[in-house]
Design an enzyme around this catalytic site. Structure first.
Site, PDB file in Angstrom:
ATOM      1  N   LYS A 163       0.817  -1.196   0.000  1.00 48.26           N
ATOM      2  CA  LYS A 163       0.000   0.000   0.000  1.00 48.26           C
ATOM      3  C   LYS A 163       0.860   1.258   0.000  1.00 48.26           C
ATOM      4  O   LYS A 163       0.386   2.343  -0.274  1.00 48.26           O
ATOM      5  CB  LYS A 163      -0.856   0.021   1.285  1.00 48.26           C
ATOM      6  CG  LYS A 163      -1.760  -1.167   1.455  1.00 48.26           C
ATOM      7  CD  LYS A 163      -2.388  -1.088   2.875  1.00 48.26           C
ATOM      8  CE  LYS A 163      -3.098  -2.385   3.205  1.00 48.26           C
ATOM      9  NZ  LYS A 163      -3.503  -2.386   4.636  1.00 48.26           N
ATOM     10  N   GLY A 164       2.154   1.071   0.328  1.00 49.28           N
ATOM     11  CA  GLY A 164       3.021   2.223   0.574  1.00 49.28           C
ATOM     12  C   GLY A 164       3.165   3.207  -0.573  1.00 49.28           C
ATOM     13  O   GLY A 164       3.402   4.384  -0.354  1.00 49.28           O
ATOM     14  N   GLU A 197       7.135   2.208  -6.794  1.00 52.94           N
ATOM     15  CA  GLU A 197       7.365   1.661  -5.449  1.00 52.94           C
ATOM     16  C   GLU A 197       7.703   2.795  -4.480  1.00 52.94           C
ATOM     17  O   GLU A 197       8.198   3.848  -4.884  1.00 52.94           O
ATOM     18  CB  GLU A 197       8.498   0.623  -5.536  1.00 52.94           C
ATOM     19  CG  GLU A 197       8.948  -0.007  -4.246  1.00 52.94           C
ATOM     20  CD  GLU A 197       7.890  -0.813  -3.495  1.00 52.94           C
ATOM     21  OE1 GLU A 197       6.839  -0.237  -3.180  1.00 52.94           O
ATOM     22  OE2 GLU A 197       8.157  -1.988  -3.177  1.00 52.94           O
ATOM     23  N   LYS A 239      17.371   3.049  -0.125  1.00 50.60           N
ATOM     24  CA  LYS A 239      18.288   2.899   1.024  1.00 50.60           C
ATOM     25  C   LYS A 239      19.384   1.914   0.621  1.00 50.60           C
ATOM     26  O   LYS A 239      19.312   0.733   0.980  1.00 50.60           O
ATOM     27  CB  LYS A 239      17.524   2.305   2.221  1.00 50.60           C
ATOM     28  CG  LYS A 239      16.682   3.281   2.975  1.00 50.60           C
ATOM     29  CD  LYS A 239      16.383   2.821   4.401  1.00 50.60           C
ATOM     30  CE  LYS A 239      15.374   1.706   4.463  1.00 50.60           C
ATOM     31  NZ  LYS A 239      14.704   1.606   5.794  1.00 50.60           N
ATOM     32  N   VAL A 249      11.656   4.872   7.867  1.00 49.77           N
ATOM     33  CA  VAL A 249      10.882   6.083   7.605  1.00 49.77           C
ATOM     34  C   VAL A 249       9.395   5.779   7.461  1.00 49.77           C
ATOM     35  O   VAL A 249       9.002   4.691   7.014  1.00 49.77           O
ATOM     36  CB  VAL A 249      11.396   6.833   6.351  1.00 49.77           C
ATOM     37  CG1 VAL A 249      12.763   7.430   6.603  1.00 49.77           C
ATOM     38  CG2 VAL A 249      11.424   5.934   5.127  1.00 49.77           C
ATOM     39  N   ASP A 264       4.178   3.216   6.224  1.00 48.04           N
ATOM     40  CA  ASP A 264       3.585   2.953   7.541  1.00 48.04           C
ATOM     41  C   ASP A 264       4.541   2.254   8.492  1.00 48.04           C
ATOM     42  O   ASP A 264       5.595   1.752   8.100  1.00 48.04           O
ATOM     43  CB  ASP A 264       2.357   2.048   7.383  1.00 48.04           C
ATOM     44  CG  ASP A 264       2.759   0.592   7.125  1.00 48.04           C
ATOM     45  OD1 ASP A 264       3.662   0.370   6.288  1.00 48.04           O
ATOM     46  OD2 ASP A 264       2.203  -0.306   7.775  1.00 48.04           O
ATOM     47  N   ARG A 298       0.704   6.616   7.761  1.00 49.75           N
ATOM     48  CA  ARG A 298       0.674   6.776   6.297  1.00 49.75           C
ATOM     49  C   ARG A 298       0.198   8.160   5.878  1.00 49.75           C
ATOM     50  O   ARG A 298       0.531   8.651   4.812  1.00 49.75           O
ATOM     51  CB  ARG A 298      -0.282   5.759   5.664  1.00 49.75           C
ATOM     52  CG  ARG A 298       0.169   4.323   5.723  1.00 49.75           C
ATOM     53  CD  ARG A 298      -0.687   3.491   4.764  1.00 49.75           C
ATOM     54  NE  ARG A 298      -0.631   2.080   5.056  1.00 49.75           N
ATOM     55  CZ  ARG A 298       0.335   1.258   4.645  1.00 49.75           C
ATOM     56  NH1 ARG A 298       1.323   1.721   3.916  1.00 49.75           N
ATOM     57  NH2 ARG A 298       0.301  -0.023   4.939  1.00 49.75           N
TER      58      ARG A 298
HETATM   59  P1  5GP Z   1      12.927  -4.627   0.242  1.00 45.91           P
HETATM   60  O1  5GP Z   1      12.351  -5.868  -0.355  1.00 45.91           O
HETATM   61  O2  5GP Z   1      13.639  -3.749  -0.750  1.00 45.91           O
HETATM   62  O3  5GP Z   1      13.764  -4.924   1.435  1.00 45.91           O
HETATM   63  O4  5GP Z   1      11.749  -3.851   0.903  1.00 45.91           O
HETATM   64  C1  5GP Z   1      10.834  -3.072   0.259  1.00 45.91           C
HETATM   65  C2  5GP Z   1       9.639  -2.879   1.158  1.00 45.91           C
HETATM   66  O5  5GP Z   1      10.006  -2.855   2.546  1.00 45.91           O
HETATM   67  C3  5GP Z   1       9.023  -1.531   0.902  1.00 45.91           C
HETATM   68  O6  5GP Z   1       8.071  -1.593  -0.117  1.00 45.91           O
HETATM   69  C4  5GP Z   1       8.416  -1.206   2.247  1.00 45.91           C
HETATM   70  O7  5GP Z   1       7.132  -1.795   2.344  1.00 45.91           O
HETATM   71  C5  5GP Z   1       9.314  -1.875   3.249  1.00 45.91           C
HETATM   72  N1  5GP Z   1      10.292  -0.926   3.826  1.00 45.91           N
HETATM   73  C6  5GP Z   1      11.614  -0.926   3.671  1.00 45.91           C
HETATM   74  N2  5GP Z   1      12.203   0.088   4.333  1.00 45.91           N
HETATM   75  C7  5GP Z   1      11.189   0.766   4.919  1.00 45.91           C
HETATM   76  C8  5GP Z   1      11.135   1.937   5.724  1.00 45.91           C
HETATM   77  O8  5GP Z   1      12.135   2.600   6.054  1.00 45.91           O
HETATM   78  N3  5GP Z   1       9.894   2.324   6.135  1.00 45.91           N
HETATM   79  C9  5GP Z   1       8.759   1.646   5.811  1.00 45.91           C
HETATM   80  N4  5GP Z   1       7.610   2.135   6.269  1.00 45.91           N
HETATM   81  N5  5GP Z   1       8.770   0.544   5.046  1.00 45.91           N
HETATM   82  C10 5GP Z   1       9.974   0.113   4.598  1.00 45.91           C
END
Ligand code: 5GP
Length: 176
Positions: free
Chosen positions: A41-42, A97, A129, A151, A157, A163
């Site tokens: 949902k982000g 994304e 990141k 964040v 969220d 959110r």
């Molecule tokens: P990845 O698969 O790249 O590790 O993670 C992506 C997903 O992790 C993002 O779509 C998000 O939902 C969640 N995520 C990663 N870092 C953060 C953050 O700092 N804050 C939040 N709220 N979600 C994060």
């Protein structure tokens, strides 16, 4: 534990950067009708602002994939919870994304959607990141590269909270 929110990127700065991304993407997709695939949902807030900053006509669709749930540490497991409504064959697909962290989610999504024979496939992320990458992943468009903070706000969220915040904030004291 007490929680604390510090503004990392304020609403005005986000809005200016989204407008810039919109100009760049509109230029690159001139004469085409891209399909924006929002990752629920982000990315909802980002997608809704981004699509209004584009000058090319777009369609939108959404996918939901498994995320961290109640932990902020990536499990490495990606599962499709909601799939797209239509075929991607021949379409110019742009995945939208909120954030690339370990890279696992987008790495999986990009491969999955590539197998559906789109004409082109690119990724735009609001945040990146890079410090936490576990698999190599580079987005085609990126709003902001940020340090390794958790964040929230602007669609992101923590346990479905925060959110609605217009700024992107660093959440402290609640992430573990
Ligand atoms: P990845 O698969 O790249 O590790 O993670 C992506 C997903 O992790 C993002 O779509 C998000 O939902 C969640 N995520 C990663 N870092 C953060 C953050 O700092 N804050 C939040 N709220 N979600 C994060």
């Amino acid at each position: 534990m007490e929680r604390k929110l510090d503004v990392l990127i304020d609403a005005r700065t986000i809005s200016n950067r989204v407008a810039e991304l919109g100009r760049e993407i509109s230029r690159d997709y001139q004469g085409r009708h891209p399909l924006l695939v929002g990752v629920l949902k982000g990315a909802v807030v980002f997608l809704s602002d981004l699509m209004r900053s584009l000058t090319v006509p777009v369609e939108i669709d959404f996918m939901a994939v498994s995320s961290y749930g109640y932990s902020t540490t990536s499990s490495g497991v990606v599962r499709i919870l909601k799939d797209l409504e239509k075929s991607l064959e021949g379409k110019d697909v742009l995945i939208v994304e909120d954030i690339v962290d370990t890279g696992l989610t987008l790495n999986y999504l990009r491969e999955n959607l590539a197998s559906r024979k789109p004409n082109s496939l690119k990724v735009v992320t609001l945040l990146d990141k890079p410090e936490r990458r576990r698999v190599e992943f580079t987005a085609d468009y990126c709003g902001f590269v940020i340090p390794d903070y958790f964040v929230v706000g602007y669609g992101l969220d923590y346990n479905e909270k925060y959110r609605h915040l217009p700024d992107l904030c660093i959440l402290k004291g609640e992430e573990e």
